[in-house]
Design an enzyme around this catalytic site. Structure first.
Site, PDB file in Angstrom:
ATOM      1  N   ARG A 173       8.073  -0.312  -5.380  1.00 14.47           N
ATOM      2  CA  ARG A 173       7.715   0.390  -6.615  1.00 14.47           C
ATOM      3  C   ARG A 173       6.886   1.626  -6.277  1.00 14.47           C
ATOM      4  NH1 ARG A 173       8.252  -3.487 -10.945  1.00 14.47           N
ATOM      5  NH2 ARG A 173      10.220  -4.508 -10.421  1.00 14.47           N
ATOM      6  N   GLU A 175       4.824   3.483  -7.708  1.00 19.28           N
ATOM      7  CA  GLU A 175       3.828   3.684  -8.759  1.00 19.28           C
ATOM      8  C   GLU A 175       2.508   4.079  -8.113  1.00 19.28           C
ATOM      9  OE1 GLU A 175       3.656   0.013 -10.851  1.00 19.28           O
ATOM     10  OE2 GLU A 175       5.659   0.180 -11.703  1.00 19.28           O
ATOM     11  N   ARG A 181      -4.201  -5.084  -8.707  1.00 16.97           N
ATOM     12  CA  ARG A 181      -3.031  -5.956  -8.794  1.00 16.97           C
ATOM     13  C   ARG A 181      -1.697  -5.273  -8.483  1.00 16.97           C
ATOM     14  NH1 ARG A 181      -1.592  -7.408 -15.046  1.00 16.97           N
ATOM     15  NH2 ARG A 181      -1.091  -5.325 -15.793  1.00 16.97           N
ATOM     16  N   HIS A 182      -1.738  -4.007  -8.047  1.00 20.79           N
ATOM     17  CA  HIS A 182      -0.495  -3.277  -7.773  1.00 20.79           C
ATOM     18  C   HIS A 182      -0.324  -2.996  -6.285  1.00 20.79           C
ATOM     19  CE1 HIS A 182      -0.677  -2.328 -12.142  1.00 20.79           C
ATOM     20  NE2 HIS A 182       0.625  -2.388 -12.022  1.00 20.79           N
ATOM     21  N   GLU A 324       0.079 -10.736 -16.108  1.00 22.29           N
ATOM     22  CA  GLU A 324       1.518 -11.037 -16.022  1.00 22.29           C
ATOM     23  C   GLU A 324       1.945 -11.302 -14.582  1.00 22.29           C
ATOM     24  OE1 GLU A 324       5.186  -9.516 -14.612  1.00 22.29           O
ATOM     25  OE2 GLU A 324       4.032  -7.851 -15.446  1.00 22.29           O
ATOM     26  N   SER A 327       8.307 -11.316 -15.300  1.00 27.58           N
ATOM     27  CA  SER A 327       8.950 -10.625 -16.406  1.00 27.58           C
ATOM     28  C   SER A 327      10.424 -11.008 -16.385  1.00 27.58           C
ATOM     29  CB  SER A 327       8.778  -9.110 -16.262  1.00 27.58           C
ATOM     30  OG  SER A 327       9.300  -8.442 -17.387  1.00 27.58           O
ATOM     31  N   ARG A 375       0.951 -11.619  -6.439  1.00 29.45           N
ATOM     32  CA  ARG A 375       0.163 -11.681  -7.667  1.00 29.45           C
ATOM     33  C   ARG A 375      -0.033 -13.118  -8.128  1.00 29.45           C
ATOM     34  NH1 ARG A 375       1.452  -7.750 -12.728  1.00 29.45           N
ATOM     35  NH2 ARG A 375       1.273  -6.203 -11.035  1.00 29.45           N
TER      36      ARG A 375
END
Length: 401
Positions: A173, A175, A181-182, A324, A327, A375
């Protein structure tokens, strides 16, 4: 011998011929505290240089850091820059044994339910989730992307009559999120399955899977959990069996009533997730719950709209301690509707033709989900940063070691 041994740097690897001698009292802060070695011969197998910090200092418990101010915690970047030394702590060894157990339990459960393990490509022609959060790379005379998930290939396997599939593999990812948490690369635990009558078949199986993982860790890894809780004390996870399922609209109502208003048709922010997690814990006494029927606008293009209310979708997230960890959704299995939704999300149809074409030859209703391994473990253990559960973490500022 004493002089020789005293001159050896810490972390030097030795082979020792010795007599094991019992102790009259326990020695604190050692992994073996009831016996000691009375050395006769000492051989150096691999001499270390002086390490940047000691394993003992890296293993100091949070409680001792709070009680004794002369202890200074080792900064996370220092630990990660010297990850080999950091990983030698009993706590880190225990964390990654737990990580291995999560994968084993995930695999064992799904194999027992008739799933087939697959391995999908990680170099793909288009962003699998849509949007810009994708790593682009040179690919001979053209370009390609690193997969944001195995989503499209899981679905194509269902089109090919695999019925039930799962995968454990890397996910990328792009991002620029420097949060607790990323990560830009993490391990995904993904599954996809046919739906016979209702997409809640998938939700129920996923709920059962998480309960299997939670119970499995309690039963198989009691020793590791004790070691981790010594350095990083945490409350054991509370969960219900079967798990609590709330509609998204119920979650929004709980937030509004508690004084935290939000748009009922937008996604939950990180702050709203955490607040809702506390509200659910207070009301239902569980750290793990499922949020169902997300707004369609907040989900990827391949998500099945709710047949009774097109503003919502047959999709869900699963939460641990207010964050979360999964998903998922029922997927669109009709090629025309899929094309329409992809265009709405401004995805170049020419880049995903092979994916859309898969549904032109007949495909059963199906759904699934994707779990972030690091996570899950971070939240199960109540840790404050996902980098503690990634062997060699990758984030926007770190690609080494």
């Amino acid at each position: 011998m004493v002089s020789f041994c005293s001159a050896l740097p810490r972390e030097t690897l030795l082979s020792i011929e010795a007599e094991v001698v019992g102790l009259s009292q326990f020695v604190e802060d050692t992994t073996v505290n009831s016996v000691e070695l009375k050395a006769r011969k000492v051989f150096v197998l691999s001499r270390s240089i002086t390490p940047p910090f000691s394993v003992e200092d890296a293993s100091v418990s949070n409680a001792k850091l709070e009680e004794q101010p002369f202890y200074h915690p080792i900064h996370q970047d220092v630990r990660l820059d010297n990850r080999i030394i950091d990983l030698r702590t009993p706590t880190n060894l225990a964390i990654f044994r737990l990580q291995s157990s999560v994968c084993t339990l995930f695999r064992e459960f799904l194999l027992s339910k008739g799933f087939t393990e697959i391995h999908s490509p990680k170099i793909i022609s288009s962003a699998s989730e849509g949007g810009a959060n994708v790593f682009k790379l040179d690919y001979f005379k053209g370009s390609a992307f690193l997969a944001q998930s195995p989503q499209l290939y899981k679905q194509m396997a269902i089109c090919a009559d695999f019925e039930r599939v799962f995968e454990i593999g890397p996910v990328f990812r792009a991002e620029d999120s420097n949060t607790h948490r990323h990560l830009t690369e993490f391990t995904g635990l993904d599954l996809e399955m046919e739906i016979k009558e209702h997409y809640h078949e998938v939700i129920n199986l996923l709920g059962e899977l998480f309960i299997c993982i939670f119970r499995g860790l309690e039963e198989r890894n009691e020793k590791e959990l004790k070691i981790i809780s010594y350095q990083f004390p945490f409350e054991p996870l509370k969960y219900r069996n079967p798990p609590l399922i709330l509609n998204f609209s119920e979650g929004v109502q709980m937030l509004n009533e508690a004084g935290y208003p939000m748009d009922p048709f937008s996604d939950l922010s990180t702050a709203h997730e955490k607040i809702l997690g506390k509200l659910v814990k207070d009301k239902y006494q569980t750290d793990f719950y499922i949020l169902d029927k997300y707004p369609l606008a907040a989900r990827p293009f391949y998500t099945m709209p709710c047949p009774t209310d097109p503003k919502y979708s047959n999709s869900y997230d699963m939460m641990i301690r207010g964050e979360e960890v999964l998903s998922g959704a029922q997927r669109i299995h009709d090629s025309e509707l899929l094309t329409e939704r992809a265009k709405l999300h401004e995805i170049d149809i020419s880049k995903i033709n092979s994916y859309i074409d898969s549904f032109k030859y007949g495909c059963p209703p199906h759904g699934g989900g994707g779990i972030g391994l690091e996570r899950v473990l971070m939240l199960y253990l109540g840790l404050n940063n996902i980098r503690k559960t990634s062997l060699f973490p990758r984030d926007p500022k770190r690609v080494t070691p």
